[in-house]
Design a protein around this motif. Structure first.
Motif, PDB file in Angstrom:
ATOM      1  N   ASP A  69       0.852  -1.188   0.000  1.00  0.00           N
ATOM      2  CA  ASP A  69       0.000   0.000   0.000  1.00  0.00           C
ATOM      3  C   ASP A  69       0.887   1.237   0.000  1.00  0.00           C
ATOM      4  OD1 ASP A  69      -1.813   2.023   0.383  1.00  0.00           O
ATOM      5  OD2 ASP A  69      -2.356   1.440   2.438  1.00  0.00           O
ATOM      6  N   GLY A  83       0.101   4.202   0.089  1.00  0.00           N
ATOM      7  CA  GLY A  83      -0.422   5.256   0.951  1.00  0.00           C
ATOM      8  C   GLY A  83      -0.088   5.056   2.416  1.00  0.00           C
ATOM      9  N   ARG A  93      -0.764  -0.809  -4.426  1.00  0.00           N
ATOM     10  CA  ARG A  93      -2.084  -0.205  -4.245  1.00  0.00           C
ATOM     11  C   ARG A  93      -1.862   1.255  -3.871  1.00  0.00           C
ATOM     12  NH1 ARG A  93      -4.591  -4.159  -6.859  1.00  0.00           N
ATOM     13  NH2 ARG A  93      -4.573  -6.153  -5.738  1.00  0.00           N
ATOM     14  N   GLY A  94      -2.675   2.166  -4.431  1.00  0.00           N
ATOM     15  CA  GLY A  94      -2.537   3.574  -4.098  1.00  0.00           C
ATOM     16  C   GLY A  94      -1.357   4.204  -4.822  1.00  0.00           C
ATOM     17  N   HIS A  95      -0.932   5.381  -4.319  1.00  0.00           N
ATOM     18  CA  HIS A  95       0.121   6.146  -4.994  1.00  0.00           C
ATOM     19  C   HIS A  95       1.026   6.836  -3.969  1.00  0.00           C
ATOM     20  CE1 HIS A  95      -1.548   5.641  -9.020  1.00  0.00           C
ATOM     21  NE2 HIS A  95      -2.749   5.819  -8.476  1.00  0.00           N
TER      22      HIS A  95
END
Length: 363
Positions: free
Chosen positions: A287, A289, A359-361
């Motif tokens: 993740d 983030g 997942r996410g940025h």
């Protein structure tokens, strides 16, 4: 311990003649007296890294280490070698050479611990065109500090003075570390779906991607002595922040139980390194983030108009080591690592798949 010839050579190489006046080795650019002076200067630093198992002192043709005295009963040896890449160029150009030796040690011993091994001893290779005793002492003192902070002995090395091989003021470094573990203690081991990924914070770029870093600095138009746009101090000082040593913290976690794998985030960044501890059919789901991208990486990415995938496969992006741990041990190991001084981020889990799944940025 060994700190040997100023130039890798046979004694006969010194038997040079220049008519009746007699050409000396110093006339050829190799100063044996300077080399001897360096050995005398670094003896205290090397001695301060001594640990159980070390045998002898400086001056022999080889360095001895007693595994039984180090406490091992059925040991498996693990070896690693590395350098610090073009980060050396910044150290040379700025004259800030005191911590580059820490980078050298870290790049080797952080790899060793990923195999489950305790680093035992370290040897360095320092090569230059003209030996400057004061500068070389500062460099090797940095190596000794890295060894002391990771619990391994600086047991020897080679100082090579090689005129004609290096431009004036240039030098090169290589490091060699040997560690051990009891048979059956190797990592990775039993990595499984559902394991948790714990990220240990980096403190900057560490020692990978510096050819890119130097290109970005060139594009920015800033000099090494310019104020850093992302931290205190000069740009050169900020980019010379030494690689973090994860040895003692990681070994404490391994000995506590529940660590299935460790991945040192070096060349290849977050994209290429975690999969090295995975069995076939499993992936790391991360993740992006879960943590904040440190300012140095944001500055590099912004200045170079860098894409997120390129950033992730080039740099550590703020995570210098990843521990793959059993899910039911994740909280306890997080607390242990935090007590050891680590900033720990729960990055994600092991899932079915291949490589790294983001997942996410970050950007």
């Amino acid at each position: 311990m060994v700190y040997a010839d100023r130039e890798p050579s046979h004694a006969g190489d010194r038997q040079m003649t220049k008519g009746q006046s007699g050409l000396t080795y110093a006339d050829a650019g190799v100063d044996i007296d300077a080399g001897n002076a360096l050995v005398d200067r670094i003896k205290p630093a090397a001695k301060a890294t001594s640990r159980p198992g070390v045998m002898g002192g400086l001056g022999g043709f080889g360095a001895l280490f007693d595994l039984k005295a180090a406490g091992y009963k059925d040991p498996v040896l693990v070896a690693a070698t590395d350098g610090v890449g073009t980060k050396l160029r910044i150290a040379i150009d700025t004259g800030h050479v005191d911590t580059i030796g820490i980078d050298l040690v870290a790049m080797c011993v952080n790899d060793l611990v990923c195999q489950g091994a305790e680093p035992l001893f370290f040897l360095d290779y320092f090569a230059t065109g003209k030996l400057q005793v004061e500068e070389a002492t500062r460099i090797i003192n940095g190596i000794a500090k890295g060894c002391a902070d990771s619990g391994c002995a600086l047991i020897g090395g080679e100082t090579a003075e090689m005129p004609g091989m290096y431009h004036k003021g240039d030098f090169d470094l290589a490091g060699f570390a040997v560690g051990a573990m009891e048979r059956g203690g190797e990592l990775p081991h039993h990595v499984a779906e559902g394991d948790v990924l714990l990220g240990l914070a980096s403190n900057g770029v560490h020692s990978n991607g510096y050819s890119f870093v130097r290109k970005v600095v060139e594009l920015s138009g800033l000099g090494w002595d310019a104020p850093s746009p992302f931290s205190e101090g000069t740009l050169g000082q900020a980019l010379l922040t030494p690689t973090r040593l994860y040895v003692k913290q990681a070994l404490a976690a391994v000995r506590a139980g529940g660590v299935h794998g460790l991945a040192h985030i070096t060349g290849g960044g977050l994209t290429e390194n975690p999969p090295r501890v995975l069995p076939e059919g499993l992936a790391c789901e991360i993740d992006l983030g879960a943590w904040t991208l440190p300012p140095v990486f944001r500055w590099l990415a912004t200045t170079a108009n860098m894409s997120e995938p390129e950033l992730l496969k080039t740099f550590n992006c703020g995570i210098g080591m990843i521990a793959v741990v059993a899910a039911d041990r994740a909280d306890a190991l997080t607390a242990l690592l935090q007590a050891e001084g680590e900033t720990v981020t729960r990055l994600g889990t092991i899932v079915k798949g291949q490589g790294v799944i983001y997942r996410g940025h970050l950007l």
